[in-house]
Design a protein around this motif. Structure first.
Motif, short mmCIF file in Angstrom:
data_model
loop_
_atom_site.label_atom_id
_atom_site.label_comp_id
_atom_site.label_asym_id
_atom_site.label_seq_id
_atom_site.Cartn_x
_atom_site.Cartn_y
_atom_site.Cartn_z
N VAL A 77 7.19 -2.27 -10.92
CA VAL A 77 7.62 -3.51 -10.26
C VAL A 77 6.41 -4.42 -10.11
N SER A 78 6.66 -5.73 -10.01
CA SER A 78 5.56 -6.68 -9.92
C SER A 78 5.57 -7.51 -8.65
N ASN A 79 6.64 -7.41 -7.85
CA ASN A 79 6.68 -8.21 -6.63
C ASN A 79 7.59 -7.54 -5.60
N LEU A 80 7.63 -8.14 -4.40
CA LEU A 80 8.38 -7.57 -3.29
C LEU A 80 9.87 -7.51 -3.57
N SER A 81 10.42 -8.55 -4.19
CA SER A 81 11.86 -8.56 -4.48
C SER A 81 12.26 -7.40 -5.38
N GLU A 82 11.42 -7.09 -6.36
CA GLU A 82 11.73 -5.99 -7.27
C GLU A 82 11.63 -4.64 -6.55
N VAL A 83 10.68 -4.50 -5.65
CA VAL A 83 10.59 -3.28 -4.84
C VAL A 83 11.88 -3.08 -4.05
N TYR A 84 12.34 -4.16 -3.42
CA TYR A 84 13.56 -4.11 -2.60
C TYR A 84 14.76 -3.73 -3.47
N GLU A 85 14.86 -4.29 -4.67
CA GLU A 85 15.99 -4.01 -5.55
C GLU A 85 16.03 -2.54 -5.96
N VAL A 86 14.86 -1.99 -6.28
CA VAL A 86 14.81 -0.57 -6.68
C VAL A 86 15.26 0.32 -5.52
N LEU A 87 14.78 0.03 -4.31
CA LEU A 87 15.13 0.85 -3.15
C LEU A 87 16.61 0.73 -2.78
N ASN A 88 17.26 -0.35 -3.20
CA ASN A 88 18.69 -0.53 -2.94
C ASN A 88 19.56 -0.07 -4.10
N SER A 89 18.92 0.44 -5.15
CA SER A 89 19.68 0.85 -6.34
C SER A 89 19.97 2.35 -6.30
N ASP A 90 20.74 2.80 -7.28
CA ASP A 90 21.06 4.23 -7.38
C ASP A 90 19.84 5.07 -7.76
N LEU A 91 18.74 4.44 -8.15
CA LEU A 91 17.52 5.18 -8.44
C LEU A 91 16.95 5.83 -7.18
N ASN A 128 0.82 -1.20 0.00
CA ASN A 128 0.00 0.00 0.00
C ASN A 128 0.86 1.26 0.00
N VAL A 129 1.94 1.25 0.80
CA VAL A 129 2.81 2.43 0.88
C VAL A 129 3.53 2.67 -0.44
N THR A 130 4.17 1.62 -0.96
CA THR A 130 4.96 1.80 -2.18
C THR A 130 4.08 2.11 -3.38
N LYS A 131 2.90 1.51 -3.45
CA LYS A 131 1.99 1.79 -4.57
C LYS A 131 1.62 3.26 -4.60
N ASP A 132 1.50 3.85 -3.42
CA ASP A 132 1.06 5.24 -3.32
C ASP A 132 2.13 6.23 -3.80
N ILE A 133 3.41 5.92 -3.55
CA ILE A 133 4.47 6.90 -3.84
C ILE A 133 5.32 6.56 -5.05
N TRP A 134 5.12 5.37 -5.62
CA TRP A 134 6.04 4.88 -6.66
C TRP A 134 6.10 5.79 -7.89
N LYS A 135 4.91 6.18 -8.38
CA LYS A 135 4.88 7.00 -9.60
C LYS A 135 5.46 8.39 -9.36
N GLU A 136 5.18 8.94 -8.17
CA GLU A 136 5.69 10.28 -7.86
C GLU A 136 7.22 10.31 -7.90
N LEU A 137 7.84 9.21 -7.56
CA LEU A 137 9.31 9.15 -7.52
C LEU A 137 9.90 8.70 -8.85
N ASN A 138 9.04 8.46 -9.85
CA ASN A 138 9.49 8.03 -11.18
C ASN A 138 10.31 6.74 -11.13
#
Length: 495
Positions: free
Chosen positions: A284-298, A270-280
């Motif tokens: 992502v389609s699953n939890l692992s991909e969410v984690y990877e993006v947050l650990n990346s230079d993005l 719920n949290v990530t869905k709400d802010i994901w687009k605003e942060l460009n």
């Protein structure tokens, strides 16, 4: 760390102590199945109100069972700024079979294949799963033991059990949290009876069978720690059904029960869905991909965010990824929560003026998301466990009017549009259907693409204009008004 029935008694007191000292707990659960292959009216739909979604999902939850629970207990490290240690543990479970208690559950082939793909240990689940029961089952066993109405005849009478309970109760009045006492000379079936009755009668204790007898330890009843999951609605349904009470028919009662059990819930979906687009961020389609993006230079706060380390005996997660192993996914949930909370705080204060970081500060910035749990497919996008559900923010319902296509079915309508976009379809009348999507761009696209179509006319659905119930009511009102007018005219005396 993996825990089955053999290791459970030794591991539980330590886990409880960790939870009591934690900032929050990450949760993930694996099941023997997700959704039964129900007939079309029982399938979940974007048209469903939350109460309808709940009743449909309740049936699947009652059919399947839990095979693994993962907990990741996150604690801030004293004296080190914004640094956390995570204790992650897998619990393999298997329903209790004792006396007349013999649960039935189903396997779904696709779920078995999915877990097999990720190396799930079915041997540990089936041979060494921790037995469990909910409160209703426990009360039934206790009643049968106390009344002697049991297939295995009780070896203790009521007076003996009362003496033991009185002894433990007197000790408990003076004991501090963590203190323990021993009940010597109890073994075999007697030990099972005594532990069962003590745990039911005195909820703030835990018991362990040792060579010297039964060890009774005083524990706190509830830790009241925030519980964190990702897309955790099904997890909550199973927790209620398997460990608390059978799921009630009332949706509102279910919400109240969950809120009493877990007063602080945070769903990272719920949290990530709400802010994901605003942060460009990329889709992502699953939890692992969410984690990877947050650990990346993005992630602009990648280098300033919280530091998370693994506790001893949990280091394997530092070296290797274990997707869909429950404890690993529970760790990802907790890590995503901390990293997203840091992002939110950064957006509020800016990079140069962040206050002294702590979990209470993160919890404050997460306040708008507390007790809001994501729904995958329903008429609303989330459930609010601490108040009324929010109104739907779905795209408008579309009305499809079909011409020159006799006998058209919902499936045929679905196939007509599936290459363009995904719609849920519901028949309104013989030649009219309702279409609903969860994407505004899809609604706009189909209105544009089918403008002027010779067979399929699509428009916005207006309840007061198109509902068969309203049309029927208006027709009835028209008939009544006509008869009233005729009665008035015919009943008027001649001049």
């Amino acid at each position: 760390m993996d825990v089955g029935a053999d290791e459970f008694e030794q591991s539980l007191p330590l886990l409880q102590e960790l939870v009591l000292g934690a900032d929050f707990v990450g949760l993930d659960i694996e099941f023997t199945g997700l959704r039964s292959n129900q007939s079309r009216p029982q399938q979940i739909s974007l048209f469903d109100l939350p109460s309808e979604w709940y009743l449909k999902t309740r049936q699947s939850v009652q059919q399947f069972t839990i095979c693994q629970i993962g907990l990741s207990v996150f604690s801030s490290i004293e004296g080190e700024s914004n640094k956390y240690v995570a204790h992650s543990c897998n619990f393999f479970l298997f329903p209790t079979t004792f006396g007349v208690l013999d649960s039935e559950f189903s396997f779904q082939a696709s779920s078995v294949q999915f877990l097999n793909q990720y190396g799930f240990d079915y041997n540990k689940f089936l041979k060494n799963g921790i037995p469990y029961m909910n409160e209703e089952q426990e009360k039934k066993i206790k009643h049968n033991i106390l009344t002697g109405n049991w297939k295995v005849r009780s070896s203790l009478d009521k007076d003996q059990i009362k003496v033991v309970i009185d002894e433990v109760t007197r000790w408990l009045d003076l004991a501090e949290e963590g203190d323990w006492m021993t009940l010597p000379g109890i073994a075999g079936f007697q030990a099972f009876e005594i532990q069962l009755v003590l745990r039911q009668a005195l909820p703030n204790i835990w018991t362990v069978l040792r060579d010297q007898g039964i060890i009774v330890k005083k524990m706190l009843v509830k830790a009241q720690k925030p519980l964190v999951g990702h897309n955790m609605m099904t997890d909550l349904l199973h927790l209620h059904e398997k460990f608390f009470r059978p799921l009630p028919e009332s949706y509102d009662q279910f919400k109240l029960n969950i809120h009493n059990l877990f007063p602080v819930l945070i769903d990272t979906k719920n949290v990530t869905k709400d802010i994901w687009k605003e942060l460009n961020f990329p889709r992502v389609s699953n939890l692992s991909e969410v984690y990877e993006v947050l650990n990346s230079d993005l992630n602009p706060t990648k280098n300033s965010g919280p530091v998370i380390i693994h506790a001893s005996k949990c280091e394997k997660y530092a070296e290797t990824k274990y997707p869909h192993e429950a404890a690993y996914d529970a760790f990802l949930c907790g890590s995503v929560l901390l990293k997203v909370a840091h992002l939110l705080l950064w957006r509020v204060h800016g990079a140069g003026s962040l206050p002294e970081l702590s979990f209470p500060l993160y919890l404050d910035v997460l306040a708008p998301y507390v007790n809001q749990v994501n729904l995958i497919r329903a008429g609303v996008p989330k459930i609010n466990f601490s108040g009324p559900d929010y109104p739907s923010i779905r795209p408008p319902i579309l009305l499809l009017s079909v011409r020159r296509w006799p006998g058209v079915s919902e499936q045929q309508v679905y196939r007509e549009f599936q290459n363009l976009c995904k719609f849920d379809v519901r028949r309104l009348s013989r030649s009219q259907f309702l279409l609903l999507t969860n994407k505004f761009k899809d609604a706009r696209s189909i209105l544009r693409e089918y403008r002027g179509h010779p067979t399929l006319q699509i428009s916005l659905y207006r309840y007061w204009r198109h509902s068969p119930d309203i049309n029927c009511l208006l027709q009835v009102c028209g008939v009544v008004a006509t008869w009233a007018l005729l009665a008035l005219v015919l009943g008027r005396p001649d001049p």
